[in-house]
Structures are given as C-alpha cells and as structure tokens.
Design an enzyme around this catalytic site. Sequence first.
Site, PDB file in Angstrom:
ATOM      1  N   ASN A 191       0.833  -1.215   0.000  1.00 16.06           N
ATOM      2  CA  ASN A 191       0.000   0.000   0.000  1.00 16.06           C
ATOM      3  C   ASN A 191       0.865   1.262   0.000  1.00 16.06           C
ATOM      4  OD1 ASN A 191      -2.340  -1.494   0.157  1.00 16.06           O
ATOM      5  ND2 ASN A 191      -2.733  -1.058   2.320  1.00 16.06           N
ATOM      6  N   THR A 234      -0.797  11.109  13.169  1.00 11.45           N
ATOM      7  CA  THR A 234      -2.060  11.339  12.462  1.00 11.45           C
ATOM      8  C   THR A 234      -3.222  11.212  13.447  1.00 11.45           C
ATOM      9  OG1 THR A 234      -2.380   9.037  11.770  1.00 11.45           O
ATOM     10  CG2 THR A 234      -1.072  10.435  10.308  1.00 11.45           C
ATOM     11  N   ASP A 257     -14.838   5.902   3.035  1.00  7.98           N
ATOM     12  CA  ASP A 257     -14.101   4.762   3.557  1.00  7.98           C
ATOM     13  C   ASP A 257     -12.696   5.227   3.952  1.00  7.98           C
ATOM     14  OD1 ASP A 257     -12.909   2.338   4.044  1.00  7.98           O
ATOM     15  OD2 ASP A 257     -12.828   1.719   1.953  1.00  7.98           O
ATOM     16  N   THR A 304     -10.342   3.408   5.061  1.00  9.94           N
ATOM     17  CA  THR A 304      -9.321   2.379   4.851  1.00  9.94           C
ATOM     18  C   THR A 304      -8.224   2.927   3.945  1.00  9.94           C
ATOM     19  OG1 THR A 304     -11.150   0.828   4.793  1.00  9.94           O
ATOM     20  CG2 THR A 304      -8.992  -0.056   4.290  1.00  9.94           C
ATOM     21  N   ASP A 337      -1.897   4.810   5.133  1.00  8.54           N
ATOM     22  CA  ASP A 337      -0.873   4.418   4.151  1.00  8.54           C
ATOM     23  C   ASP A 337      -0.739   5.474   3.062  1.00  8.54           C
ATOM     24  OD1 ASP A 337      -0.413   2.074   5.541  1.00  8.54           O
ATOM     25  OD2 ASP A 337      -1.803   0.886   4.325  1.00  8.54           O
TER      26      ASP A 337
END
EC number: 2.7.1.15
Length: 349
Positions: free
Chosen positions: A54, A258, A292, A294, A298
Amino acid sequence: MASASSSTTTPTPRCLVRGSINIDEFFALPHIVRPGETISSTSLTKKAGGKGANQAYAVARAGGKVDLDGCIGQDGEWVREFLKEGGVGDERLKTLEDELTGRAIIQSAPDGENSIVLHAGANYHLPPKSSSSASAPDIQQYTHILLQNEIPLSSTLAYLTEAGSRGLTSIFNPSPMLSPEELRKFPWNDLSWLIVNEGELNDLLEAFKSDSTASGITKKKVNTDELTLEELIKIASKGILELHENEYFSRGIGIICTLGSKGILYFDTTTTTGKKEIGHMPAGQLVNKLKDTTGAGDCFTGYFVAGLMRGVPLKKVVNTCLTACAICVENEGAMESIPDQKAVLARLA
Ligand code: ADP
Ligand code: NA
C-alpha cells in the site's frame, strides 16, 4: 539523472520499501460467522494489500521513484503486475515456490462489523542464515527507506541499521505495534522519521514510561473521539514532546502523529533555523461525502515520503499529504482510493 560533472551531486531520490504484500479477500456476509456455523457469502472480492505494498503504491502515485522489497507466492503474480502498473519497481519482489502470498480473510457484515484472519505466508520468509543475502541488505542505490511492521522484525532492523550507517533518510510506521520490549530495544538512533497514529503514540509512551509519570493519550482510557480538537492537540503535543525527550528514544527523530478526521501533529527536527518545531494541521476539506477511511494512513505515509524525496518544506509536504488523504477517504478501498499526483494537484489548485 544528475550531472556527472561534479562529485558532490546529490543522487536522484529513490525509495526502497521493505515490507509486506497481501491478497485481501473480502467476503460479504449477512453477519460475522459464529463458532460452528457455516454461511455463504454474497460476494467475494480480491484486492492487493499489505502495508508495504500500500505504502509503496502511494509513493509511486505521489510521483516518487520506489521499489518494493518483499516476498509473494506464485498465487501473487497478479499483485506484482498491479503494483508494476501503478509504478512500483518490482525487481526486489521475490516469488517463492513453496509459500503462499500473505492473506487477509476479511468478513464484512452490512452493519459495518468486520473480522479479519491474517496469514503472513511469504511475508515471513527469511533467507537461510548461511546465504549471502542474510548479510547486510544492499541498499546503496537508495536515498530513502520506508518500513512498517508486517514482516519479521529482524529484517526490518537489518534494513534500518544499514540505512542508518549509510546516512539514508529512514521512515518507520510501527504498524502493527511492536511489543514494549521490542520498542525499548529498537535502534532509534538510526531513524529519521516516525509516523504513528494517536493510539500508536500512546503505546510508545506506555512502553517507555518510568513507573511514575506518563501522559499517554488514552492512559485513563480516554476516548479520543470525545475530546475537542483543542484537548486532543494539547494532550497529543504533550505526548510527542515526552516521547522526544524519552531516554529510550532519539532526539533527532521527526514525528508525525495522524489524528483521523482531526488532521495531524508534526514535530520537525530539521527546520532551517535549527529550532525544533511542533504544530497541528487540520485534515483536508472533503469535497465529496466521507466513504471509507481504509488506506488513509498508508496514503499519508506514501505521500509524505514522496514529499521528503522532493526536498520541499515540511508544511508543504504535509499539506499535499492531507489533500491526498481527503480524496482517499472519499473513495472506497485501500490502494484503489489512493489518488495520483495529478488529482491531488488539481484539488490543491
Ligand atoms: P490511520 O488509519 O493510520 O489511523 P488516520 O485515521 O489518522 O490514519 O488517517 C490519516 C489521515 O487521513 C488523517 O490525518 C486525515 O488527514 C485523513 N482522514 C482520516 N479519517 C478522516 C476523516 N474521517 N475525515 C477526514 N479526513 C480523514
Ligand atoms: Na479509502
């Protein structure tokens, strides 16, 4: 290429990501399977994943030159092709004959609940101790090294130590988190940048704390979602400074924490004035609905490393990262939702 006429030309930035590659298999189910139960899924989707893959993909999407160093099985050749098409160099990606590609079996239910089975597979392959590839990794053609924690720690440490001795810029995202003992033994002096989320920052503080004090974010089981932005900034900033000064840690490390929808905190040890600087930057404004999250972490990390490679000032790097993340969370999926540089520049304009 840089001019060959001078012996002091800086090399063209190139990043090596040593990390994991997974095949993520999403089973859509009416509910998560209970012990002893058999149910049929309504769909099965396969996606390329793994933190190493990723983040390498994100570096490439951000316009950085990057190679991925890791292992897959013969069942993962399509992942190799996918990464290559995305601009990730695959010369260091080994296909093993007798291992399967790492797998994440993800059950997801309509209520948003999910459960995941992980199999490390080829990600945990190590060359035999006797072979020459078990010695110091060959990273001399790189300027940057990006590491996570989904492969054997011994390998991560070998790359980091080599990067430190060669003076490369190294970036570490300790996900999944290391054990307290591993954290205390970690060769922090070799690291340039640490990227954590608020939970990981807290885990580090807990691992490093002397019994009496620690102002960990979630020490008293505070739910960070319930904190106001100001409270969160105050607590997390305190945590970052505490980490910076901890005897186990190293004073030269820059830190990014983060904070989900609340953006990020940065701690910069590389300012031109020589003064260390801590600050908050809010998340990028969403133009479309949140879909999303997800892959957002990354996406941030990959864009961050690509920005470091360009040598632009930190706040500008981070601003680009936050814009990329905003696009990422407006779109479904992990790798698929990481925007390319063009889309990010268009939104920044
Ligand atoms: P991780 O997945 O590693 O915990 P975060 O959730 O902190 O990473 O997300 C990384 C970045 O993605 C954030 O700093 C923010 O810029 C962006 N982001 C994540 N969640 C949201 C959200 N709900 N709304 C807007 N931006 C978000
Ligand atoms: Na996403």
